[in-house]
Design a protein around this motif. Structure first.
Motif, mmCIF file in Angstrom:
data_model
loop_
_atom_site.group_PDB
_atom_site.id
_atom_site.type_symbol
_atom_site.label_atom_id
_atom_site.label_comp_id
_atom_site.label_asym_id
_atom_site.label_seq_id
_atom_site.Cartn_x
_atom_site.Cartn_y
_atom_site.Cartn_z
ATOM 1 N N PHE A 149 -63.924 13.388 50.117
ATOM 2 C CA PHE A 149 -65.209 13.989 50.486
ATOM 3 C C PHE A 149 -65.282 15.406 49.964
ATOM 4 N N ASP A 150 -66.345 15.715 49.226
ATOM 5 C CA ASP A 150 -66.563 17.040 48.656
ATOM 6 C C ASP A 150 -67.593 17.769 49.522
ATOM 7 N N LEU A 151 -67.123 18.626 50.392
ATOM 8 C CA LEU A 151 -68.010 19.315 51.327
ATOM 9 C C LEU A 151 -69.035 20.178 50.604
ATOM 10 N N ASP A 152 -68.586 20.939 49.616
ATOM 11 C CA ASP A 152 -69.515 21.813 48.898
ATOM 12 C C ASP A 152 -70.629 21.015 48.231
ATOM 13 N N ALA A 153 -70.264 19.900 47.606
ATOM 14 C CA ALA A 153 -71.275 19.079 46.936
ATOM 15 C C ALA A 153 -72.235 18.469 47.948
ATOM 16 N N PHE A 154 -71.718 18.070 49.102
ATOM 17 C CA PHE A 154 -72.562 17.475 50.137
ATOM 18 C C PHE A 154 -73.560 18.498 50.664
ATOM 19 N N VAL A 155 -73.100 19.699 50.951
ATOM 20 C CA VAL A 155 -73.990 20.747 51.450
ATOM 21 C C VAL A 155 -75.047 21.092 50.407
ATOM 22 N N THR A 156 -74.620 21.206 49.157
ATOM 23 C CA THR A 156 -75.549 21.544 48.086
ATOM 24 C C THR A 156 -76.640 20.487 47.940
ATOM 25 N N ALA A 157 -76.244 19.229 47.891
ATOM 26 C CA ALA A 157 -77.209 18.148 47.696
ATOM 27 C C ALA A 157 -78.152 18.017 48.884
ATOM 28 N N THR A 158 -77.617 18.175 50.096
ATOM 29 C CA THR A 158 -78.437 18.022 51.295
ATOM 30 C C THR A 158 -79.475 19.132 51.392
ATOM 31 N N LEU A 159 -79.061 20.360 51.141
ATOM 32 C CA LEU A 159 -80.002 21.469 51.188
ATOM 33 C C LEU A 159 -81.032 21.373 50.068
ATOM 34 N N ALA A 160 -80.613 20.920 48.907
ATOM 35 C CA ALA A 160 -81.547 20.773 47.794
ATOM 36 C C ALA A 160 -82.636 19.756 48.127
ATOM 37 N N GLU A 161 -82.262 18.683 48.806
ATOM 38 C CA GLU A 161 -83.236 17.674 49.210
ATOM 39 C C GLU A 161 -84.263 18.267 50.165
ATOM 40 N N ASP A 162 -83.809 19.127 51.077
ATOM 41 C CA ASP A 162 -84.692 19.698 52.091
ATOM 42 C C ASP A 162 -85.541 20.844 51.542
ATOM 43 N N LEU A 163 -84.968 21.660 50.667
ATOM 44 C CA LEU A 163 -85.661 22.842 50.175
ATOM 45 C C LEU A 163 -86.605 22.551 49.017
ATOM 46 N N GLY A 164 -86.294 21.519 48.239
ATOM 47 C CA GLY A 164 -87.128 21.206 47.088
ATOM 48 C C GLY A 164 -87.266 22.412 46.167
ATOM 49 N N GLU A 165 -88.437 22.532 45.550
ATOM 50 C CA GLU A 165 -88.668 23.663 44.634
ATOM 51 C C GLU A 165 -89.310 24.845 45.328
ATOM 52 N N GLY A 166 -89.866 24.604 46.527
ATOM 53 C CA GLY A 166 -90.606 25.685 47.182
ATOM 54 C C GLY A 166 -89.860 26.418 48.267
ATOM 55 N N GLY A 167 -88.698 25.917 48.670
ATOM 56 C CA GLY A 167 -87.940 26.557 49.727
ATOM 57 C C GLY A 167 -88.573 26.352 51.093
ATOM 58 N N ASP A 168 -88.056 27.054 52.079
ATOM 59 C CA ASP A 168 -88.532 26.932 53.456
ATOM 60 C C ASP A 168 -89.755 27.825 53.633
ATOM 61 N N VAL A 169 -90.933 27.284 53.392
ATOM 62 C CA VAL A 169 -92.151 28.098 53.436
ATOM 63 C C VAL A 169 -92.453 28.569 54.859
ATOM 64 N N THR A 170 -92.050 27.788 55.853
ATOM 65 C CA THR A 170 -92.315 28.182 57.240
ATOM 66 C C THR A 170 -91.543 29.441 57.613
ATOM 67 N N SER A 171 -90.239 29.422 57.391
ATOM 68 C CA SER A 171 -89.435 30.588 57.745
ATOM 69 C C SER A 171 -89.812 31.804 56.909
ATOM 70 N N ALA A 172 -90.095 31.579 55.631
ATOM 71 C CA ALA A 172 -90.462 32.700 54.762
ATOM 72 C C ALA A 172 -91.758 33.357 55.219
ATOM 73 N N ALA A 173 -92.682 32.548 55.729
ATOM 74 C CA ALA A 173 -93.981 33.084 56.134
ATOM 75 C C ALA A 173 -93.959 33.687 57.533
ATOM 76 N N VAL A 174 -93.158 33.117 58.421
ATOM 77 C CA VAL A 174 -93.242 33.465 59.834
ATOM 78 C C VAL A 174 -92.170 34.453 60.282
ATOM 79 N N ILE A 175 -90.987 34.372 59.696
ATOM 80 C CA ILE A 175 -89.831 35.144 60.174
ATOM 81 C C ILE A 175 -89.625 36.386 59.305
#
Length: 281
Positions: free
Chosen positions: A8-34
């Motif tokens: 199991f490659d932890l770094d690769a798993f974290v990278t792929a999982t976050l990439a799926e969630d962030l897409g190309e636009g990133g977390d627009v909610t946190s960027a706008a609100v926080i």
């Protein structure tokens, strides 16, 4: 990170999982609100009584987006905790931690659900002498993690993949022309572990004659399993498999088989109810 899961490659798993969630636009909610410099303190806790799995993997998501985040584990993988138990305390940059929240929770919820259900099955057969096995009925890409979770719940890993043992099932037998022929071909090919599935008592001797080193007794009721175990007479390990449920596993294990394999512990485990809630610093 002290967690070590073979293959199991932890770094690769974290990278792929976050990439799926962030897409190309990133977390627009946190960027706008926080606000960029806002701080966040939270506690991850379980709303269910569970066997914990995946906490250190979850922490890796928070550290990836905020390397300076402070994560304090309040429970350990494999530990059984009561409903309401705190699992982890997190402190750091609010935007980063809120962005990582869902990936971290998804991981812990899924793996703890598997570990918890596995523990329930393992407890049902305590004292029978049988060992609980998992199967290859896993979500593609998550097998190493899911089998890690079953180990935490008290199961022993069966095959990790197609490469570490031959498992001759009904379709293999049909094409090969019989259990004896199929087992003999595996033996001639130099395979050391030859697991042969049999669903009738009259297949046992041909399978053993062909070179089976392990018999999978498929969809047999307890009375038939007892007959099968007697016929095998300890020559090879025996495994009961097929349609095993919490209601049936005890009687199956008491038949004298060495192993009981259960696909449900990975295939049908419900996610644990785990949340991450704002806490005062």
């Amino acid at each position: 990170m002290s967690i070590a899961i073979d293959g199991f490659d932890l770094d690769a798993f974290v990278t792929a999982t976050l990439a799926e969630d962030l897409g190309e636009g990133g977390d627009v909610t946190s960027a706008a609100v926080i606000p960029a410099g806002a701080r966040f303190t939270a506690v991850m806790d379980s709303r269910d009584a569970i066997t914990v799995a995946g906490l250190e993997i979850a922490a890796a998501f928070f550290h990836r987006l905020d390397p300076d985040a402070a994560t304090t584990l309040l429970a350990g993988d494999g530990e059984q905790v009561a409903a309401g138990a705190p699992l982890m305390r997190i402190e750091g940059n609010a935007r980063a931690l809120l962005t990582a929240e869902r990936s971290a929770l998804n991981t812990v919820q899924h793996l703890s659900g598997i570990a918890t259900l596995t523990r329930t099955y393992a407890e049902r057969i305590e004292g029978t002498g049988a060992t609980l096995l998992d199967t290859r009925k896993t979500i593609p890409g998550l097998r190493r993690l899911e089998k890690y979770a079953t180990r935490l719940g008290g199961a022993t890993n069966h095959r990790m993949g197609l490469w570490d043992a031959a498992m001759i099932k009904d379709n293999h037998v049909a094409v090969a022309g019989g259990v004896a022929q199929a087992a003999a071909r595996a033996k001639a090919a130099g395979v050391e572990r030859i697991i042969v599935e049999v669903d009738r008592l009259d297949q046992i001797e041909p399978a053993l004659a062909g070179g089976a080193t392990h018999l999978l007794l498929d969809n047999m009721p307890p009375d038939t399993l007892r007959e099968a175990v007697a016929l095998v007479g300890g020559r090879v390990p025996t495994e009961a498999s097929g349609g095993v449920t919490l209601e049936t596993i005890r009687a199956i294990a008491e038949s004298g088989v060495d192993f009981v394999s259960v696909g449900r512990i990975t295939q049908s485990a419900p996610a644990a109810d785990i949340g991450l809630d704002f806490a005062l610093a």
